[in-house]
Scaffold this motif. Sequence first.
Motif, PDB file in Angstrom:
ATOM      1  N   GLN A 220      21.450  17.804  24.740  1.00 25.34           N
ATOM      2  CA  GLN A 220      22.684  18.438  24.273  1.00 25.34           C
ATOM      3  C   GLN A 220      23.832  18.292  25.276  1.00 25.34           C
ATOM      4  OE1 GLN A 220      21.990  22.466  22.428  1.00 25.34           O
ATOM      5  NE2 GLN A 220      19.921  22.146  23.208  1.00 25.34           N
ATOM      6  N   ASN A 221      23.578  17.640  26.407  1.00 21.28           N
ATOM      7  CA  ASN A 221      24.632  17.444  27.407  1.00 21.28           C
ATOM      8  C   ASN A 221      25.706  16.497  26.870  1.00 21.28           C
ATOM      9  OD1 ASN A 221      23.071  18.998  29.083  1.00 21.28           O
ATOM     10  ND2 ASN A 221      22.455  17.339  30.446  1.00 21.28           N
ATOM     11  N   PHE A 222      26.942  16.787  27.194  1.00 17.06           N
ATOM     12  CA  PHE A 222      28.034  15.892  26.804  1.00 17.06           C
ATOM     13  C   PHE A 222      29.242  16.170  27.684  1.00 17.06           C
ATOM     14  CE2 PHE A 222      28.912  19.743  24.465  1.00 17.06           C
ATOM     15  CZ  PHE A 222      30.303  19.816  24.360  1.00 17.06           C
ATOM     16  N   SER A 223      30.186  15.254  27.690  1.00 15.91           N
ATOM     17  CA  SER A 223      31.436  15.453  28.421  1.00 15.91           C
ATOM     18  C   SER A 223      32.604  15.093  27.519  1.00 15.91           C
ATOM     19  CB  SER A 223      31.457  14.616  29.702  1.00 15.91           C
ATOM     20  OG  SER A 223      31.421  13.243  29.399  1.00 15.91           O
ATOM     21  N   PHE A 224      33.779  15.602  27.849  1.00 11.89           N
ATOM     22  CA  PHE A 224      34.961  15.314  27.027  1.00 11.89           C
ATOM     23  C   PHE A 224      36.216  15.340  27.890  1.00 11.89           C
ATOM     24  CE2 PHE A 224      34.352  19.885  26.933  1.00 11.89           C
ATOM     25  CZ  PHE A 224      35.630  20.418  27.017  1.00 11.89           C
ATOM     26  N   LYS A 225      37.255  14.678  27.404  1.00 16.20           N
ATOM     27  CA  LYS A 225      38.533  14.616  28.089  1.00 16.20           C
ATOM     28  C   LYS A 225      39.412  15.784  27.662  1.00 16.20           C
ATOM     29  CE  LYS A 225      38.443   9.555  28.070  1.00 16.20           C
ATOM     30  NZ  LYS A 225      39.079   8.343  27.489  1.00 16.20           N
ATOM     31  N   CYS A 226      40.213  16.283  28.584  1.00 12.29           N
ATOM     32  CA  CYS A 226      41.168  17.346  28.281  1.00 12.29           C
ATOM     33  C   CYS A 226      42.223  17.358  29.381  1.00 12.29           C
ATOM     34  CB  CYS A 226      40.478  18.709  28.165  1.00 12.29           C
ATOM     35  SG  CYS A 226      39.455  19.136  29.602  1.00 12.29           S
ATOM     36  N   HIS A 227      43.283  18.125  29.176  1.00 11.56           N
ATOM     37  CA  HIS A 227      44.363  18.247  30.163  1.00 11.56           C
ATOM     38  C   HIS A 227      44.875  16.864  30.600  1.00 11.56           C
ATOM     39  CE1 HIS A 227      43.739  22.537  30.208  1.00 11.56           C
ATOM     40  NE2 HIS A 227      42.440  22.285  30.262  1.00 11.56           N
ATOM     41  N   ARG A 228      45.268  16.106  29.576  1.00  8.68           N
ATOM     42  CA  ARG A 228      45.815  14.769  29.772  1.00  8.68           C
ATOM     43  C   ARG A 228      47.054  14.602  28.893  1.00  8.68           C
ATOM     44  NH1 ARG A 228      41.440  10.404  30.583  1.00  8.68           N
ATOM     45  NH2 ARG A 228      39.954  11.471  31.917  1.00  8.68           N
ATOM     46  N   GLU A 229      47.878  13.656  29.283  1.00 12.49           N
ATOM     47  CA  GLU A 229      49.058  13.320  28.486  1.00 12.49           C
ATOM     48  C   GLU A 229      49.109  11.818  28.276  1.00 12.49           C
ATOM     49  OE1 GLU A 229      52.362  14.800  30.671  1.00 12.49           O
ATOM     50  OE2 GLU A 229      52.047  16.882  30.081  1.00 12.49           O
ATOM     51  N   GLY A 230      49.411  11.404  27.035  1.00  9.34           N
ATOM     52  CA  GLY A 230      49.526   9.980  26.739  1.00  9.34           C
ATOM     53  C   GLY A 230      48.182   9.297  26.780  1.00  9.34           C
ATOM     54  N   GLY A 231      48.206   7.974  26.936  1.00  9.37           N
ATOM     55  CA  GLY A 231      46.963   7.226  27.077  1.00  9.37           C
ATOM     56  C   GLY A 231      46.197   7.049  25.797  1.00  9.37           C
ATOM     57  N   THR A 232      46.882   6.691  24.702  1.00  2.52           N
ATOM     58  CA  THR A 232      46.187   6.504  23.423  1.00  2.52           C
ATOM     59  C   THR A 232      45.479   5.157  23.344  1.00  2.52           C
ATOM     60  OG1 THR A 232      48.288   5.719  22.497  1.00  2.52           O
ATOM     61  CG2 THR A 232      47.719   8.047  22.152  1.00  2.52           C
ATOM     62  N   SER A 233      45.837   4.211  24.229  1.00  2.00           N
ATOM     63  CA  SER A 233      45.164   2.918  24.243  1.00  2.00           C
ATOM     64  C   SER A 233      44.719   2.606  25.666  1.00  2.00           C
ATOM     65  CB  SER A 233      46.105   1.815  23.751  1.00  2.00           C
ATOM     66  OG  SER A 233      47.157   1.605  24.686  1.00  2.00           O
ATOM     67  N   VAL A 234      43.945   1.527  25.810  1.00  2.00           N
ATOM     68  CA  VAL A 234      43.439   1.136  27.129  1.00  2.00           C
ATOM     69  C   VAL A 234      44.599   0.779  28.059  1.00  2.00           C
ATOM     70  CG1 VAL A 234      42.051  -0.552  28.380  1.00  2.00           C
ATOM     71  CG2 VAL A 234      41.249   0.346  26.181  1.00  2.00           C
TER      72      VAL A 234
END
Length: 335
Positions: A220-234
């Motif tokens: 059930q372990n997982f990670s996620f992104k948050c507290h970021r701005e922009g960066g919709t593509s590589v």
Amino acid sequence: MNNTSQDMEVQHPPTDGISELQFSPQANFLAASSWDSNVRIYEIQPNGSSVAKAMYSHSAPVLCCAWSKDGNKLASGGTDKIGKLFDISTGQSTQVAQHDAPIKEVRWVDGPNPILATGSWDKTIKYWDTRQQTPISTITLPERLYSMDSVFPLLVAGTADRHVLIYNLNNPSVPFKTVPSPLKWQTRTISCFPAGNGYGIGSIEGRVAIQYVEEKGTQQNFSFKCHREGGTSVRDKATVYSVNCISWHPVHGSFSTAGSDGSFAFWDKDSRQKLKSFPKAPAPISTSCFNLNGSIFAYAVSYDWNKGHSAAGTQNQNKIMLHAVTDEEAKPRKR
């Protein structure tokens, strides 16, 4: 987006950076440790207004604070390398701990007799019976301690170089498990699940990992992104911000994240979804916490040193805000 315009401001806030906020587990008393070398206690009234109740001092900036389970005592530690204990009933503070470098974290460890754990940049955790002058036990860490939390029987410590040490408090002197952080960048915050079977960990790179301790829960372990701005593509790189604080709702089991971008949000780890986003504050949110029944979310709008000394000007504001939490915001939804 939910509105924070109705949030109440705590009167007489600290005059320098706010390092930690902690609500008493027994009443609506809010403690705030600060870089102005003081620890303040406020009583939050039913209407959301606040009354300054007590203040005591260290001889240098204070980095952490923690209430005892009965709500009668408040522990704190700081760059004076000293741990102090403030007695609510007498209004007196006494020294109860000592390290060779600043104390970054203090946490109470449940047991027959409450024990205070202090973690330091001197690469040790010490356990104290606050009635004695010497520690019960000293644990050597691989690096400087950056974050620590405890919910019996679990204590989790995060150090420099991304070490994570997990202790079973039934055998507190030997790590139950030592693992590298699942996040690629420096650990900023660790917060144990209310059930004591895992923890959330946040890094300086706008990412959070949810980690179960026992082998059977690791799927059930997982990670996620948050507290970021922009960066919709590589190619379009995101502006990333530190995750400064993870706080668990005491009733619903959801959690909050707060960051250097000045925002906070509520999340549900079981359905892996964001429950609510909130508008940005005009400065970083350095620390946050829920009160004993989860009806109040306190957060500090305060410089968090994410841009170093050069950005620490006198114009930086220091505010403690109180948000009235609704079930709609914090209650997990069906998957």
